[in-house]
Scaffold this motif. Structure first.
Motif, PDB file in Angstrom:
ATOM      1  N   MET A   1       0.852  -1.179   0.000  1.00 26.89           N
ATOM      2  CA  MET A   1       0.000   0.000   0.000  1.00 26.89           C
ATOM      3  C   MET A   1       0.894   1.237   0.000  1.00 26.89           C
ATOM      4  SD  MET A   1      -2.869   1.156   2.809  1.00 26.89           S
ATOM      5  CE  MET A   1      -1.879   0.653   4.178  1.00 26.89           C
ATOM      6  N   GLN A   2       0.666   2.099  -0.954  1.00 26.81           N
ATOM      7  CA  GLN A   2       1.433   3.339  -1.039  1.00 26.81           C
ATOM      8  C   GLN A   2       0.658   4.471  -0.373  1.00 26.81           C
ATOM      9  OE1 GLN A   2       3.141   3.850  -4.803  1.00 26.81           O
ATOM     10  NE2 GLN A   2       4.316   5.646  -4.242  1.00 26.81           N
ATOM     11  N   ILE A   3       1.321   5.107   0.597  1.00 20.34           N
ATOM     12  CA  ILE A   3       0.710   6.182   1.369  1.00 20.34           C
ATOM     13  C   ILE A   3       1.352   7.494   0.961  1.00 20.34           C
ATOM     14  CG2 ILE A   3       0.295   7.087   3.692  1.00 20.34           C
ATOM     15  CD1 ILE A   3       0.871   4.118   4.641  1.00 20.34           C
ATOM     16  N   LYS A   4       0.522   8.453   0.565  1.00 24.67           N
ATOM     17  CA  LYS A   4       1.012   9.781   0.205  1.00 24.67           C
ATOM     18  C   LYS A   4       0.605  10.758   1.306  1.00 24.67           C
ATOM     19  CE  LYS A   4       0.308  13.492  -3.137  1.00 24.67           C
ATOM     20  NZ  LYS A   4      -0.530  13.962  -4.236  1.00 24.67           N
ATOM     21  N   ILE A   5       1.570  11.524   1.792  1.00 24.04           N
ATOM     22  CA  ILE A   5       1.306  12.558   2.793  1.00 24.04           C
ATOM     23  C   ILE A   5       1.424  13.907   2.098  1.00 24.04           C
ATOM     24  CG2 ILE A   5       2.012  13.572   5.002  1.00 24.04           C
ATOM     25  CD1 ILE A   5       1.104  10.646   5.252  1.00 24.04           C
ATOM     26  N   ARG A   6       0.433  14.761   2.308  1.00 21.33           N
ATOM     27  CA  ARG A   6       0.468  16.103   1.714  1.00 21.33           C
ATOM     28  C   ARG A   6      -0.201  17.095   2.657  1.00 21.33           C
ATOM     29  NH1 ARG A   6      -4.523  17.675   0.210  1.00 21.33           N
ATOM     30  NH2 ARG A   6      -6.024  16.118  -0.480  1.00 21.33           N
ATOM     31  N   GLN A   7       0.039  18.371   2.373  1.00 19.14           N
ATOM     32  CA  GLN A   7      -0.600  19.441   3.132  1.00 19.14           C
ATOM     33  C   GLN A   7      -2.104  19.432   2.854  1.00 19.14           C
ATOM     34  OE1 GLN A   7       1.072  21.498   5.249  1.00 19.14           O
ATOM     35  NE2 GLN A   7      -0.753  22.596   5.813  1.00 19.14           N
ATOM     36  N   ALA A   8      -2.897  19.567   3.883  1.00 17.36           N
ATOM     37  CA  ALA A   8      -4.345  19.668   3.730  1.00 17.36           C
ATOM     38  C   ALA A   8      -4.714  21.038   3.173  1.00 17.36           C
ATOM     39  CB  ALA A   8      -5.035  19.468   5.072  1.00 17.36           C
ATOM     40  N   THR A   9      -5.878  21.115   2.581  1.00 13.90           N
ATOM     41  CA  THR A   9      -6.466  22.386   2.150  1.00 13.90           C
ATOM     42  C   THR A   9      -7.902  22.428   2.667  1.00 13.90           C
ATOM     43  OG1 THR A   9      -7.433  21.603   0.075  1.00 13.90           O
ATOM     44  CG2 THR A   9      -5.102  22.282   0.011  1.00 13.90           C
ATOM     45  N   VAL A  10      -8.476  23.601   2.648  1.00 14.68           N
ATOM     46  CA  VAL A  10      -9.869  23.750   3.070  1.00 14.68           C
ATOM     47  C   VAL A  10     -10.779  22.896   2.184  1.00 14.68           C
ATOM     48  CG1 VAL A  10     -11.749  25.418   3.357  1.00 14.68           C
ATOM     49  CG2 VAL A  10      -9.440  26.009   4.081  1.00 14.68           C
ATOM     50  N   GLU A  60      -4.338   5.604  -2.791  1.00 15.33           N
ATOM     51  CA  GLU A  60      -5.050   5.561  -4.080  1.00 15.33           C
ATOM     52  C   GLU A  60      -5.962   6.776  -4.252  1.00 15.33           C
ATOM     53  OE1 GLU A  60      -6.917   1.719  -4.498  1.00 15.33           O
ATOM     54  OE2 GLU A  60      -5.016   0.676  -4.210  1.00 15.33           O
ATOM     55  N   ASN A  61      -5.415   7.957  -3.959  1.00 16.93           N
ATOM     56  CA  ASN A  61      -6.089   9.252  -4.103  1.00 16.93           C
ATOM     57  C   ASN A  61      -7.305   9.435  -3.194  1.00 16.93           C
ATOM     58  OD1 ASN A  61      -4.302  10.294  -6.086  1.00 16.93           O
ATOM     59  ND2 ASN A  61      -5.315   8.979  -7.597  1.00 16.93           N
ATOM     60  N   LYS A  62      -7.433   8.596  -2.168  1.00 14.39           N
ATOM     61  CA  LYS A  62      -8.516   8.739  -1.192  1.00 14.39           C
ATOM     62  C   LYS A  62      -7.902   9.139   0.142  1.00 14.39           C
ATOM     63  CE  LYS A  62     -12.010   6.331   1.419  1.00 14.39           C
ATOM     64  NZ  LYS A  62     -12.362   5.119   2.076  1.00 14.39           N
ATOM     65  N   ILE A  63      -8.460  10.186   0.772  1.00 14.63           N
ATOM     66  CA  ILE A  63      -7.980  10.602   2.084  1.00 14.63           C
ATOM     67  C   ILE A  63      -8.404   9.549   3.111  1.00 14.63           C
ATOM     68  CG2 ILE A  63      -8.182  12.328   3.912  1.00 14.63           C
ATOM     69  CD1 ILE A  63      -8.496  14.447   1.721  1.00 14.63           C
ATOM     70  N   GLY A  94      -3.806   0.964  12.160  1.00 14.83           N
ATOM     71  CA  GLY A  94      -2.871  -0.120  12.411  1.00 14.83           C
ATOM     72  C   GLY A  94      -2.020  -0.553  11.237  1.00 14.83           C
ATOM     73  N   VAL A  95      -1.930   0.295  10.195  1.00 16.95           N
ATOM     74  CA  VAL A  95      -1.137  -0.074   9.014  1.00 16.95           C
ATOM     75  C   VAL A  95       0.015   0.902   8.760  1.00 16.95           C
ATOM     76  CG1 VAL A  95      -3.007  -1.370   7.909  1.00 16.95           C
ATOM     77  CG2 VAL A  95      -2.763   1.071   7.433  1.00 16.95           C
ATOM     78  N   GLY A  96       0.317   1.777   9.727  1.00 17.95           N
ATOM     79  CA  GLY A  96       1.456   2.672   9.609  1.00 17.95           C
ATOM     80  C   GLY A  96       1.149   4.081   9.151  1.00 17.95           C
ATOM     81  N   ILE A  97      -0.093   4.376   8.869  1.00 14.85           N
ATOM     82  CA  ILE A  97      -0.463   5.715   8.389  1.00 14.85           C
ATOM     83  C   ILE A  97      -0.257   6.756   9.488  1.00 14.85           C
ATOM     84  CG2 ILE A  97      -2.388   7.149   7.589  1.00 14.85           C
ATOM     85  CD1 ILE A  97      -3.400   4.576   6.128  1.00 14.85           C
ATOM     86  N   GLY A  98      -0.666   6.446  10.704  1.00 15.70           N
ATOM     87  CA  GLY A  98      -0.499   7.376  11.813  1.00 15.70           C
ATOM     88  C   GLY A  98       0.961   7.716  12.058  1.00 15.70           C
ATOM     89  N   LYS A  99       1.808   6.719  12.014  1.00 16.96           N
ATOM     90  CA  LYS A  99       3.245   6.945  12.216  1.00 16.96           C
ATOM     91  C   LYS A  99       3.804   7.851  11.126  1.00 16.96           C
ATOM     92  CE  LYS A  99       7.654   4.659  12.905  1.00 16.96           C
ATOM     93  NZ  LYS A  99       8.378   3.390  13.038  1.00 16.96           N
ATOM     94  N   LYS A 100       3.401   7.629   9.880  1.00 16.19           N
ATOM     95  CA  LYS A 100       3.878   8.486   8.776  1.00 16.19           C
ATOM     96  C   LYS A 100       3.412   9.926   8.965  1.00 16.19           C
ATOM     97  CE  LYS A 100       4.623   5.512   4.795  1.00 16.19           C
ATOM     98  NZ  LYS A 100       5.767   6.100   4.146  1.00 16.19           N
ATOM     99  N   LEU A 101       2.157  10.112   9.337  1.00 12.91           N
ATOM    100  CA  LEU A 101       1.632  11.462   9.558  1.00 12.91           C
ATOM    101  C   LEU A 101       2.380  12.162  10.695  1.00 12.91           C
ATOM    102  CD1 LEU A 101      -2.195  10.831   9.174  1.00 12.91           C
ATOM    103  CD2 LEU A 101      -0.873  12.479   7.838  1.00 12.91           C
ATOM    104  N   TYR A 102       2.558  11.474  11.815  1.00 12.87           N
ATOM    105  CA  TYR A 102       3.225  12.086  12.958  1.00 12.87           C
ATOM    106  C   TYR A 102       4.701  12.354  12.690  1.00 12.87           C
ATOM    107  CZ  TYR A 102      -0.010  12.563  16.906  1.00 12.87           C
ATOM    108  OH  TYR A 102      -0.974  12.994  17.770  1.00 12.87           O
ATOM    109  N   THR A 103       5.363  11.465  11.962  1.00 18.74           N
ATOM    110  CA  THR A 103       6.774  11.681  11.633  1.00 18.74           C
ATOM    111  C   THR A 103       6.932  12.942  10.794  1.00 18.74           C
ATOM    112  OG1 THR A 103       7.262   9.317  11.762  1.00 18.74           O
ATOM    113  CG2 THR A 103       8.798  10.676  10.492  1.00 18.74           C
ATOM    114  N   GLU A 104       6.080  13.116   9.805  1.00 18.92           N
ATOM    115  CA  GLU A 104       6.139  14.311   8.955  1.00 18.92           C
ATOM    116  C   GLU A 104       5.792  15.570   9.762  1.00 18.92           C
ATOM    117  OE1 GLU A 104       6.993  16.540   5.645  1.00 18.92           O
ATOM    118  OE2 GLU A 104       7.427  14.432   6.018  1.00 18.92           O
ATOM    119  N   LEU A 105       4.770  15.481  10.605  1.00 19.56           N
ATOM    120  CA  LEU A 105       4.416  16.623  11.461  1.00 19.56           C
ATOM    121  C   LEU A 105       5.594  17.019  12.347  1.00 19.56           C
ATOM    122  CD1 LEU A 105       0.869  16.240  13.098  1.00 19.56           C
ATOM    123  CD2 LEU A 105       1.693  18.097  11.668  1.00 19.56           C
ATOM    124  N   GLU A 106       6.216  16.028  12.962  1.00 13.60           N
ATOM    125  CA  GLU A 106       7.338  16.298  13.852  1.00 13.60           C
ATOM    126  C   GLU A 106       8.482  16.980  13.107  1.00 13.60           C
ATOM    127  OE1 GLU A 106      10.449  13.686  16.485  1.00 13.60           O
ATOM    128  OE2 GLU A 106       8.338  13.096  16.568  1.00 13.60           O
TER     129      GLU A 106
END
Length: 174
Positions: A1-10, A60-63, A94-106
């Motif tokens: 599974m490929q996870i893309k992290i990006r800046q949110a927008t309104v 897959e382009n879904k948030i 439980g698939v690593g998305i939270g860790k990726k988000l927090y690592t980038e935030l940090e």
């Protein structure tokens, strides 16, 4: 599974609110009782983006999740601290998305000069159908330490819940 992290927008507000609504109506993870309006949620995102990172995770382009930083307490002396918030699509935990988000935030927050990170987490000694220890465990796995507890401060689903604060130091206090 490929996870893309990006800046949110309104413009992401509707997708993010769909994720958040589950936590409001079905869990004691959020102490909000009513789902915010889309207008209110857009305003929250806009306000956060003025000073702090607000990130989304896509598969897959879904948030499928989001995390952001915001002011800790709101006084100028706390300007080197930030509180973090994270919510994941219930089907993508439980698939690593939270860790990726927090690592980038940090990483972003360190570059902004933030030294201390905080997380406010709902807590109950004996897990029930509305709240378990997953959020506290997630934060501790990422290096956060419990630094405080408020007893029976939240009432949701006609039950009393505690709140714990977790802290992670990410910078030098020169």
């Amino acid at each position: 599974m490929q996870i893309k992290i990006r800046q949110a927008t309104v413009a992401d507000a509707e997708s993010l609110l769909k994720i958040y609504a589950y936590y409001v109506t079905e869990t004691a993870i959020s102490f909000e009782i009513k789902i915010p309006t889309l207008t209110n949620f857009r305003a929250r995102i806009s306000q956060t983006l003025k000073k702090f990172p607000y990130l989304v995770a896509e598969v897959e382009n879904k948030i499928v999740g989001y995390a952001y930083a915001h002011e800790f307490v709101g006084r100028e002396a706390y300007k080197f601290s930030a509180e973090l918030t994270i919510y994941l699509d219930k089907n993508f935990r439980g698939v690593g998305i939270g860790k990726k988000l927090y690592t980038e935030l940090e990483n972003i927050l360190q570059a902004q000069g933030i030294k201390n990170l905080y997380a406010c987490v709902g807590w109950i000694e004996i897990e029930d159908e509305f709240l378990n220890h997953a959020s506290a465990n997630f934060h501790q796995h990422l290096g956060f330490k419990i630094c405080g507890k408020f007893t029976k401060c939240g009432n949701k689903f006609n039950r009393w819940y505690d709140m714990i604060w977790l802290e992670k130091i990410i910078g030098e206090h020169n």
